[in-house]
Structure formats: C-alpha cells, structure tokens
Design an enzyme around this catalytic site. Structure first.
Site, PDB file in Angstrom:
ATOM      1  N   THR A   1      11.448   0.828  -3.769  1.00 19.30           N
ATOM      2  CA  THR A   1      11.557   1.010  -4.937  1.00 19.30           C
ATOM      3  C   THR A   1      13.108   1.738  -5.085  1.00 19.30           C
ATOM      4  OG1 THR A   1      11.019   3.046  -5.916  1.00 19.30           O
ATOM      5  CG2 THR A   1      10.860   3.426  -4.302  1.00 19.30           C
ATOM      6  N   ASP A   2      13.370   2.059  -6.424  1.00 17.44           N
ATOM      7  CA  ASP A   2      15.065   1.455  -6.873  1.00 17.44           C
ATOM      8  C   ASP A   2      14.886   3.450  -6.623  1.00 17.44           C
ATOM      9  OD1 ASP A   2      13.295   2.602  -8.808  1.00 17.44           O
ATOM     10  OD2 ASP A   2      14.968   0.815 -10.017  1.00 17.44           O
ATOM     11  N   GLU A   3      13.495   3.892  -6.810  1.00 22.96           N
ATOM     12  CA  GLU A   3      13.685   5.955  -6.287  1.00 22.96           C
ATOM     13  C   GLU A   3      15.240   5.998  -5.019  1.00 22.96           C
ATOM     14  OE1 GLU A   3      10.993   7.492  -8.803  1.00 22.96           O
ATOM     15  OE2 GLU A   3      10.139   5.103  -9.427  1.00 22.96           O
TER      16      GLU A   3
ATOM     17  N   TYR B   1       7.621  12.016  -4.164  1.00 21.00           N
ATOM     18  CA  TYR B   1       7.204  10.231  -3.378  1.00 21.00           C
ATOM     19  C   TYR B   1       8.891   9.311  -3.299  1.00 21.00           C
ATOM     20  CZ  TYR B   1       6.931   5.236  -5.449  1.00 21.00           C
ATOM     21  OH  TYR B   1       7.240   4.045  -5.731  1.00 21.00           O
TER      22      TYR B   1
ATOM     23  N   ALA C   1       0.472  -0.888  -0.073  1.00 19.46           N
ATOM     24  CA  ALA C   1       0.143  -0.070  -0.020  1.00 19.46           C
ATOM     25  C   ALA C   1       0.923   1.500  -0.119  1.00 19.46           C
ATOM     26  CB  ALA C   1      -1.012  -0.163   1.224  1.00 19.46           C
TER      27      ALA C   1
ATOM     28  N   ASN D   1      11.729  -0.336 -11.930  1.00 18.71           N
ATOM     29  CA  ASN D   1      10.872   0.130 -12.503  1.00 18.71           C
ATOM     30  C   ASN D   1       9.164  -1.430 -12.977  1.00 18.71           C
ATOM     31  OD1 ASN D   1      10.936   2.569 -13.179  1.00 18.71           O
ATOM     32  ND2 ASN D   1       9.535   3.531 -13.796  1.00 18.71           N
TER      33      ASN D   1
ATOM     34  N   LYS E   1       9.009   7.221   0.564  1.00 16.17           N
ATOM     35  CA  LYS E   1       8.704   5.563   0.872  1.00 16.17           C
ATOM     36  C   LYS E   1      10.946   5.466   1.523  1.00 16.17           C
ATOM     37  CE  LYS E   1       7.407   2.122  -1.241  1.00 16.17           C
ATOM     38  NZ  LYS E   1       6.291   1.724  -1.269  1.00 16.17           N
TER      39      LYS E   1
ATOM     40  N   ALA F   1      11.328  10.429  -1.574  1.00 18.25           N
ATOM     41  CA  ALA F   1      11.410  10.741  -0.180  1.00 18.25           C
ATOM     42  C   ALA F   1      10.367   9.463   0.887  1.00 18.25           C
ATOM     43  CB  ALA F   1      11.780  12.201   0.230  1.00 18.25           C
TER      44      ALA F   1
ATOM     45  N   VAL G   1       6.806  12.695 -24.382  1.00 18.75           N
ATOM     46  CA  VAL G   1       7.527  12.100 -23.455  1.00 18.75           C
ATOM     47  C   VAL G   1       8.255  13.133 -23.017  1.00 18.75           C
ATOM     48  CG1 VAL G   1      10.276  11.634 -24.542  1.00 18.75           C
ATOM     49  CG2 VAL G   1       8.135  10.741 -25.345  1.00 18.75           C
TER      50      VAL G   1
HETATM   51  P1  NAD Z   1      -0.188   1.444  -7.053  1.00 25.56           P
HETATM   52  O1  NAD Z   1      -0.623   3.136  -7.234  1.00 25.56           O
HETATM   53  O2  NAD Z   1      -0.651   0.911  -8.219  1.00 25.56           O
HETATM   54  O3  NAD Z   1      -1.234   1.020  -6.293  1.00 25.56           O
HETATM   55  C1  NAD Z   1      -1.815   0.897  -4.418  1.00 25.56           C
HETATM   56  C2  NAD Z   1      -2.547   0.465  -4.023  1.00 25.56           C
HETATM   57  O4  NAD Z   1      -2.568   0.673  -2.369  1.00 25.56           O
HETATM   58  C3  NAD Z   1      -3.814   1.335  -4.605  1.00 25.56           C
HETATM   59  O5  NAD Z   1      -4.064  -0.131  -4.788  1.00 25.56           O
HETATM   60  C4  NAD Z   1      -4.649   2.085  -3.125  1.00 25.56           C
HETATM   61  O6  NAD Z   1      -6.208   2.215  -3.216  1.00 25.56           O
HETATM   62  C5  NAD Z   1      -3.506   1.358  -1.906  1.00 25.56           C
HETATM   63  N1  NAD Z   1      -3.344   2.466  -1.026  1.00 25.56           N
HETATM   64  C6  NAD Z   1      -2.740   3.500  -1.396  1.00 25.56           C
HETATM   65  N2  NAD Z   1      -3.115   4.079   0.329  1.00 25.56           N
HETATM   66  C7  NAD Z   1      -3.785   3.248   1.116  1.00 25.56           C
HETATM   67  C8  NAD Z   1      -3.296   3.235   2.403  1.00 25.56           C
HETATM   68  N3  NAD Z   1      -3.708   4.351   3.494  1.00 25.56           N
HETATM   69  N4  NAD Z   1      -4.192   2.150   2.911  1.00 25.56           N
HETATM   70  C9  NAD Z   1      -4.223   0.681   2.087  1.00 25.56           C
HETATM   71  N5  NAD Z   1      -4.395   1.119   0.733  1.00 25.56           N
HETATM   72  C10 NAD Z   1      -3.458   2.374   0.545  1.00 25.56           C
HETATM   73  O7  NAD Z   1       0.692   1.564  -6.559  1.00 25.56           O
HETATM   74  P2  NAD Z   1       1.975  -0.263  -7.835  1.00 25.56           P
HETATM   75  O8  NAD Z   1       2.663   0.459  -8.623  1.00 25.56           O
HETATM   76  O9  NAD Z   1       0.938  -1.194  -7.222  1.00 25.56           O
HETATM   77  O10 NAD Z   1       3.032  -0.279  -6.381  1.00 25.56           O
HETATM   78  C11 NAD Z   1       2.939  -0.988  -4.920  1.00 25.56           C
HETATM   79  C12 NAD Z   1       4.007  -0.698  -4.208  1.00 25.56           C
HETATM   80  O11 NAD Z   1       5.207  -1.128  -5.108  1.00 25.56           O
HETATM   81  C13 NAD Z   1       4.083   0.175  -3.602  1.00 25.56           C
HETATM   82  O12 NAD Z   1       4.809   0.433  -2.324  1.00 25.56           O
HETATM   83  C14 NAD Z   1       5.172   0.697  -4.829  1.00 25.56           C
HETATM   84  O13 NAD Z   1       6.032   2.315  -4.034  1.00 25.56           O
HETATM   85  C15 NAD Z   1       6.107  -0.492  -4.643  1.00 25.56           C
HETATM   86  N6  NAD Z   1       6.923   0.142  -6.450  1.00 25.56           N
HETATM   87  C16 NAD Z   1       6.401   0.202  -7.446  1.00 25.56           C
HETATM   88  C17 NAD Z   1       7.286   0.253  -8.259  1.00 25.56           C
HETATM   89  C18 NAD Z   1       6.168   0.249 -10.100  1.00 25.56           C
HETATM   90  O14 NAD Z   1       6.883  -0.074 -10.482  1.00 25.56           O
HETATM   91  N7  NAD Z   1       5.074   0.530  -9.809  1.00 25.56           N
HETATM   92  C19 NAD Z   1       8.617   0.086  -8.483  1.00 25.56           C
HETATM   93  C20 NAD Z   1       8.689  -0.332  -6.940  1.00 25.56           C
HETATM   94  C21 NAD Z   1       8.511  -0.951  -6.082  1.00 25.56           C
HETATM   95  P1  TYD Z   2       6.418   6.626 -14.109  1.00 29.64           P
HETATM   96  O1  TYD Z   2       5.900   5.252 -15.175  1.00 29.64           O
HETATM   97  O2  TYD Z   2       6.226   7.638 -13.857  1.00 29.64           O
HETATM   98  O3  TYD Z   2       7.153   5.766 -13.838  1.00 29.64           O
HETATM   99  P2  TYD Z   2       8.437   6.838 -12.387  1.00 29.64           P
HETATM  100  O4  TYD Z   2       8.165   7.572 -12.192  1.00 29.64           O
HETATM  101  O5  TYD Z   2       7.942   5.922 -10.888  1.00 29.64           O
HETATM  102  O6  TYD Z   2      10.076   6.255 -13.192  1.00 29.64           O
HETATM  103  O7  TYD Z   2       7.320   7.506 -16.191  1.00 29.64           O
HETATM  104  C1  TYD Z   2       8.694   6.432 -16.055  1.00 29.64           C
HETATM  105  C2  TYD Z   2       9.801   7.481 -17.186  1.00 29.64           C
HETATM  106  O8  TYD Z   2       8.788   7.729 -18.351  1.00 29.64           O
HETATM  107  C3  TYD Z   2      10.091   8.322 -16.227  1.00 29.64           C
HETATM  108  O9  TYD Z   2      11.219   8.788 -16.612  1.00 29.64           O
HETATM  109  C4  TYD Z   2       8.837   9.917 -16.288  1.00 29.64           C
HETATM  110  C5  TYD Z   2       8.432   9.433 -17.854  1.00 29.64           C
HETATM  111  N1  TYD Z   2       7.121   9.644 -18.652  1.00 29.64           N
HETATM  112  C6  TYD Z   2       7.427  10.330 -19.785  1.00 29.64           C
HETATM  113  O10 TYD Z   2       7.898  10.945 -20.711  1.00 29.64           O
HETATM  114  N2  TYD Z   2       5.971  11.468 -19.882  1.00 29.64           N
HETATM  115  C7  TYD Z   2       5.108  10.874 -19.525  1.00 29.64           C
HETATM  116  O11 TYD Z   2       3.613  10.530 -19.727  1.00 29.64           O
HETATM  117  C8  TYD Z   2       4.620   9.776 -18.305  1.00 29.64           C
HETATM  118  C9  TYD Z   2       3.725   9.519 -17.190  1.00 29.64           C
HETATM  119  C10 TYD Z   2       6.519   9.572 -17.532  1.00 29.64           C
END
Ligand code: NAD
Ligand code: TYD
Length: 356
Positions: A133-135, A159, A81, A188, A163, A161, A215
């Site tokens: 996350t790696d961020e 975001y 979450a 990602n 995490k 910070a 982009v």
């Molecule tokens: P997402 O935004 O798709 O999903 C987040 C979910 O958490 C949603 O279903 C939302 O309703 C729920 N949520 C938000 N606030 C909440 C709260 N206070 N209590 C309970 N539920 C809550 O995110 P995601 O892309 O599936 O990412 C999931 C996790 O993985 C996150 O912690 C993110 O930081 C981490 N992560 C994501 C990526 C990526 O590329 N998407 C990469 C590395 C790590």
């Molecule tokens: P994103 O999917 O938002 O993931 P994150 O910012 O967590 O890496 O973005 C991936 C990369 O793509 C990021 O460098 C920002 C860029 N980006 C675009 O160039 N255009 C877009 O419309 C979006 C959403 C992201």
C-alpha cells in the site's frame, strides 16, 4: 503452470482471480483464511471453474503452503492476504502483526524452501509478488509532490506499520537469499466486492439504508483513488515484466478529498436511485469524530510503472465511480448478505466451527 494467490476471497484478491481466469488459461490456487473480510460469495461467478482451487488456510501455515507449492508446481505467488482496515488496526492491532508481519514471514520461509529446491527455468522464472500500500509512506503536506518509490517509509497507523514491516521482510528475503520478489505499493482502491466497512461502499450502503453518512473530522483528507480492475492489470504487468527486487507504485492520479468523494456518491445516487422524498442523499452527511492519527494526504506517482512497463489505468475516477455505484445498485443481494452476516453461515456449515 499454476499461480498461488493468497487472500483471494477478499476485495482485491477476488477481483484479481476473476480477471485472471477471464484472461489466462492458467489455473489459480486460492489460499484464504476466510476472516470476516473473506467471502466466498465474491467468487460465486467462478465457483464451477475447474481451474480455480480454493483452499481455506493461513499464509503462516508453512506445512500447508509447502504442500500447495509442491503439489501444484506453483510458478508464482501473489500475496494479497492481510488485515487491511485502518480503523480495526487502531482498535486491535494484534491481528495485523500476526498476519501482516508473522504471516508474511511464514509465507516467505515456505516459499524460499520451495524455490531453493527448484532447478533451471522453473527456478529462474519463479516470482513472489507482494501486494502493498501507499500508506507505508506516511502522510503528505498539501502541496508536496506525490510519493515516488524513493520516498522514505513513515507509516503512522498499526495497519501501515505492519504492511511496512512486511515490505521490509520481502526486500530482505531478496537481498539476503536471492528470492525473486517484486513489490507493488498501490493507492486506495474501489470497485465491486469492496467490503462495506470502507468509505465508498459504506457510504453507498448507508445512503440507501437512510442512515447518516459518517465523514471523519473536516472531511478534507485526501486519498488517491484507483479502480480495482486497474490495480489488477498493474499487478499482471509487474508479475510478467517487473524487475526483480524492485518496487512499483500504482495509482491513478485521482486525488480527492473525502467530502468530495461522498458528495459525488450522493450526486450519482440522486440521479440513479432518487430518494422517495425528493431530497438529496447529501442531507444525510454527518461529520463525526476524527480517526486518531488520521493521515492527511496520500498521492502516488506511478511514473516508474508507466515508463518501464507501459502500464496506464483505463478508468478515470468519474467513469470508475459511476460503474461502482451501478454495481452496488445491481448487487444489493451481495450487500445484504455481507451486512447481515449471512455470508459467514456458509463458512460455519462448511468448516464446522465459528469463523475467526
Ligand atoms: P481485504 O481485507 O478485503 O481482504 C483480505 C483477504 O485476506 C481476506 O479474504 C481475508 O480472509 C484474507 N486473509 C486475512 N488474513 C489471512 C491469513 N492469515 N491467511 C490467509 N488469508 C488471510 O483486503 P483488500 O482490500 O482486498 O487488500 C488486499 C491487499 O491489498 C492487502 O495486502 C492490502 O494491504 C493491499 N492494498 C489494499 C488497498 C485497498 O485500497 N483496499 C490498497 C493498496 C493495497
Ligand atoms: P478507508 O476506506 O478506511 O481507507 P484508508 O483509511 O485505508 O484510506 O478510508 C478512506 C478515507 O475515508 C480515510 O481518510 C478515512 C475516511 N473515512 C471517513 O471519513 N468515514 C468513514 O466512515 C470511513 C470508513 C472512512
């Protein structure tokens, strides 16, 4: 035995719950607040599975979390979450602090109280897995080596910070209170059920809707892409065998510049769903204003996870991205539901209030 998954109606959490129930007999309690990013449509394939218990609620609600932990005798918590979108965190950081920092704190406290009360094998076997996350590591120079677990934390966006703060809380709850935690820091992700505000699903959706493909800046920012199913398999490995208090980087060695990702998507769509006018989707590419503070490059060294736990991804970027485009083409109803906002209607009918 039961596991508690938080954020299991979001992109990665839903993939994790679906994969878990396909591979294990163990039930899942799925706690999700159903923010704009949470979608029960992501869980439609397991809607009638009696092992899946969905609960709408906030990870920061200590009383609710305590009830779920005690009521189901939970043996592990996997915390997905979070507020997860960098652009939204720039627009409005408050929700990120609230859920990712304050919410994680509340969850840790509820879990600590529960774990304190466990005895014997229930106590020694308990796990809290924090998905990060790696961020948190910040931005890499073009030729710098990929992030290892030793890389210092240098988060640059609200975001990342928030995490990073949550990772520190998890670490401290282990160091100070002995809570049995493991943390994963993943690159990602992409794949099914990815919300179309993120680059890959947004580009597929805009391409098919004849809209510009935005982009940011020069498009030369690099991300290290991992297919979501491979992230889920890494989490299962770390949950089963990760060393307590350790962090594990997860990534697929798939560094790509954003413009290359967008061009690849256009080429696959040209092949699988050619435009009626015969032109390439690449003609829709539009360079737009850059994201403030945009990190230039992320790259993950997942060597520790491979050496210690034998994990390797199954998909290359080429196989994973093709599968992903095919999934979006086959699931245009899901895309339509999300982009039209219809997926929120159910939440309002069910809970009788405007969704957060
Ligand atoms: P997402 O935004 O798709 O999903 C987040 C979910 O958490 C949603 O279903 C939302 O309703 C729920 N949520 C938000 N606030 C909440 C709260 N206070 N209590 C309970 N539920 C809550 O995110 P995601 O892309 O599936 O990412 C999931 C996790 O993985 C996150 O912690 C993110 O930081 C981490 N992560 C994501 C990526 C990526 O590329 N998407 C990469 C590395 C790590
Ligand atoms: P994103 O999917 O938002 O993931 P994150 O910012 O967590 O890496 O973005 C991936 C990369 O793509 C990021 O460098 C920002 C860029 N980006 C675009 O160039 N255009 C877009 O419309 C979006 C959403 C992201």
């Amino acid at each position: 035995m039961t596991i508690l998954v938080t954020g299991g109606a979001g992109f990665i959490g839903a993939n994790f719950v679906i994969d878990w129930l396909a591979q294990h007999s163990e039930p899942v309690v799925n706690l999700d607040k159903l923010t704009y990013a949470g979608n029960l449509g992501n869980l439609a394939s397991i809607a009638n599975d009696p092992r899946h218990h969905f609960v709408r609620g906030d990870i920061g609600d200590g009383a609710l979390v305590a009830r779920l932990l005690n009521g189901h005798r939970v043996r592990a918590v996997i915390n997905f979450a979070a507020e997860s979108h960098v652009d939204r965190s720039i627009d409005g950081p408050a929700a990120f602090i609230q859920t990712n920092v304050v919410g994680t704190f509340g969850l840790l406290e509820a879990v600590r109280a529960y774990w304190d009360g466990l005895q014997g094998e229930e106590k020694t076997g308990f796990r809290f897995l924090h998905v990060s996350t790696d961020e948190v590591y910040g931005s890499l120079a073009p030729t710098a080596p990929a992030f290892t677990e030793q890389h210092r934390y240098e988060p640059n966006s609200p975001y990342s910070a928030s995490k990073a703060a949550s990772d520190h809380l998890v670490r401290a709850w282990h160091h100070t209170y002995g809570l049995p935690v493991v943390t994963t820091n993943c690159s990602n992700n992409y794949g099914p059920y990815h919300f179309p505000e993120k680059l890959i699903p947004l580009v597929i959706h805009h391409a098919l809707a004849s809209k510009p493909l935005p982009v940011y800046g020069d498009g030369r920012q690099v991300r290290d892409w991992l297919y979501v199913g491979d992230h889920c398999s890494a989490i299962r490995r770390v949950l089963a065998e990760g060393r307590l208090g350790e962090t594990y980087n997860v990534g697929g060695c798939n560094e790509k510049a954003n413009i290359e990702v967008v061009q690849t998507l256009c080429a696959i769509l040209d092949e699988l769903r050619p435009r009626v006018d015969g032109q390439s989707y690449a003609t829709q590419i539009s360079f737009v204003k850059d994201r403030p503070g945009h990190d230039r490059r992320y790259a993950i060294d997942a060597g520790k996870l491979e050496r210690e736990l034998g994990w390797r991804p199954l998909e290359t970027f080429e196989t994973g991205i093709r599968k992903t485009v095919a999934w979006y083409l086959a699931n245009q109803d899901w895309v339509q539901d999300v982009t039209s906002g219809h997926y929120r209607d159910w939440v309002e009918r069910q809970y009788g209030q405007a969704a957060p």
